[in-house]
Write a protein that holds these residues in place. Structure first.
Motif, short mmCIF file in Angstrom:
data_model
loop_
_atom_site.label_atom_id
_atom_site.label_comp_id
_atom_site.label_asym_id
_atom_site.label_seq_id
_atom_site.Cartn_x
_atom_site.Cartn_y
_atom_site.Cartn_z
N TYR A 94 0.84 -1.19 0.00
CA TYR A 94 0.00 0.00 0.00
C TYR A 94 0.88 1.24 0.00
O TYR A 94 1.84 1.32 0.75
CB TYR A 94 -0.89 -0.01 1.24
CG TYR A 94 -1.95 1.08 1.28
CD1 TYR A 94 -2.91 1.18 0.28
CD2 TYR A 94 -1.99 2.00 2.32
CE1 TYR A 94 -3.89 2.15 0.32
CE2 TYR A 94 -2.98 2.98 2.38
CZ TYR A 94 -3.92 3.05 1.37
OH TYR A 94 -4.89 4.02 1.41
N GLY A 95 0.55 2.20 -0.85
CA GLY A 95 1.31 3.44 -0.85
C GLY A 95 1.26 4.14 -2.18
O GLY A 95 0.97 3.53 -3.22
N ALA A 169 8.34 2.31 5.75
CA ALA A 169 7.63 2.62 4.51
C ALA A 169 6.55 3.67 4.72
O ALA A 169 6.36 4.57 3.90
CB ALA A 169 7.02 1.34 3.93
N VAL A 170 5.84 3.58 5.84
CA VAL A 170 4.78 4.53 6.14
C VAL A 170 5.36 5.89 6.52
O VAL A 170 4.85 6.94 6.11
CB VAL A 170 3.88 3.99 7.26
CG1 VAL A 170 2.93 5.07 7.75
CG2 VAL A 170 3.08 2.80 6.76
N ALA A 171 6.44 5.88 7.28
CA ALA A 171 7.03 7.13 7.76
C ALA A 171 7.61 7.96 6.62
O ALA A 171 7.44 9.18 6.57
CB ALA A 171 8.09 6.85 8.81
N VAL A 172 8.31 7.30 5.68
CA VAL A 172 8.94 8.03 4.59
C VAL A 172 8.11 7.99 3.31
O VAL A 172 8.51 8.57 2.30
CB VAL A 172 10.36 7.47 4.31
CG1 VAL A 172 11.21 7.54 5.55
CG2 VAL A 172 10.28 6.04 3.79
N ARG A 173 6.98 7.28 3.35
CA ARG A 173 6.08 7.17 2.20
C ARG A 173 6.81 6.63 0.97
O ARG A 173 6.67 7.14 -0.14
CB ARG A 173 5.42 8.51 1.89
CG ARG A 173 4.56 9.04 3.01
CD ARG A 173 4.03 10.42 2.70
NE ARG A 173 3.12 10.40 1.57
CZ ARG A 173 1.82 10.13 1.63
NH1 ARG A 173 1.29 9.83 2.81
NH2 ARG A 173 1.06 10.16 0.57
N SER A 174 7.59 5.58 1.19
CA SER A 174 8.33 4.94 0.10
C SER A 174 8.42 3.46 0.37
O SER A 174 9.03 3.04 1.36
CB SER A 174 9.73 5.54 -0.03
OG SER A 174 10.51 4.83 -0.97
N GLY A 178 11.33 1.34 2.61
CA GLY A 178 10.88 0.44 3.67
C GLY A 178 11.38 -0.97 3.47
O GLY A 178 11.87 -1.61 4.41
N ALA A 179 11.25 -1.47 2.23
CA ALA A 179 11.72 -2.83 1.95
C ALA A 179 13.23 -2.93 2.14
O ALA A 179 13.73 -3.91 2.72
CB ALA A 179 11.35 -3.22 0.52
N TYR A 241 0.85 5.70 15.05
CA TYR A 241 0.96 7.15 15.22
C TYR A 241 1.02 7.87 13.87
O TYR A 241 0.33 8.88 13.66
CB TYR A 241 2.20 7.49 16.04
CG TYR A 241 2.44 8.97 16.20
CD1 TYR A 241 1.71 9.72 17.12
CD2 TYR A 241 3.39 9.62 15.42
CE1 TYR A 241 1.92 11.09 17.24
CE2 TYR A 241 3.61 10.99 15.54
CZ TYR A 241 2.87 11.72 16.46
OH TYR A 241 3.07 13.06 16.58
N VAL A 242 1.81 7.35 12.95
CA VAL A 242 1.99 8.02 11.66
C VAL A 242 0.69 8.01 10.85
O VAL A 242 0.40 8.96 10.11
CB VAL A 242 3.13 7.35 10.87
CG1 VAL A 242 3.22 7.92 9.47
CG2 VAL A 242 4.46 7.54 11.60
#
Length: 250
Positions: A94-95, A169-174, A178-179, A241-242
């Motif tokens: 997801y992203g 992945a969620v924090a940096v939106r990538s 993340g992987a 939180y994010v």
């Protein structure tokens, strides 16, 4: 020929287009909608990139190869690659730029957090089942494999690596970052644990009770389980939180 004044052709053609492009959900989607109590969430789940057929086939092949390759006596490679495969799958679940339904999901009544967590749990469950099947297939070829190692040896590290990957992945939106972070962290743990085993078995040093001679110590050492669970809990808190709803967000 002009249309009558009481006929709205634009509205008529809009209804015709809606009927033409209407999707009829299959049985799997209908079942998911009943279980999740949300047709939108069921549709989002079935469009998860890392749950599509090509991705699942690739994951299955990688885990099958891991089941055939042995690190040492009673230590299949699948124990080490299963956490990494699951982590990459969750990162690409997801992203923006990854999910073809990203814009549509953002405009739905279902929250981004719920879509993200539902997909992450589904990807983890599928990869856990595939990994369990691959590990179970090695029971007939490796003697002395313990049930505890099969059940907890790599599932607990998989949980930690997956939550770390999801948090980054969620924090940096990538998804790629993340992987990469998850796989890199897992490689560091595996190599670091192997280095400790080698040091403990060196001449002049007394080996520790849990020391081994292979890289599989990262999944067979029960002393690491609490650390893995702590990492998983902290990363889950970061994700929660994010992904919190932003005040004033449209």
């Amino acid at each position: 020929m002009t249309a009558p004044d009481d006929v709205d052709l634009d509205r008529v053609w809009t209804n015709v287009a809606a009927e033409v492009w209407r999707r009829h959900p299959g049985r799997l989607e209908q079942t998911a909608a009943k279980l999740l109590r949300s047709p939108g969430l069921a549709r989002a789940l079935l469009t998860t990139p890392s749950l599509l057929a090509p991705w699942l086939i690739g994951s299955t092949l990688v885990l099958a190869i891991g089941a055939l390759v042995q690190l040492g006596a009673d230590q299949p490679l699948v124990w080490l690659i299963a956490p990494a495969v699951a982590a990459v799958g969750i990162a690409y679940a997801y992203g923006p730029g990854i999910d073809p339904a990203w814009e549509l999901a953002c405009s739905c009544a279902v929250s981004d957090r719920l879509v993200l967590l539902t997909r992450a749990v589904a990807v983890f469950a599928v990869n856990a089942i595939l990994g369990m099947a691959a590990s179970a297939a090695t029971l007939g070829t490796t003697a002395g494999t313990h049930t505890a190692q099969l059940t907890f040896g790599w599932l607990i590290p998989m949980t930690a690596v997956c939550t770390l990957t999801l948090a980054v992945a969620v924090a940096v939106r990538s998804a790629a970052v993340g992987a990469g972070a998850g796989v890199a962290a897992w490689i560091v743990v595996v190599l670091g644990r192997g280095a400790l085993d080698s040091t403990a078995s060196s001449p002049g040093l007394s080996p520790s009770p849990s020391a081994g001679t292979s890289l599989a110590g990262a999944v067979t050492d029960p002393n690491l389980y609490l650390l893995y669970l702590a990492v998983a809990a902290c990363c889950a808190a970061v994700v929660y939180y994010v992904t919190r709803p932003q005040r004033g967000a449209q």
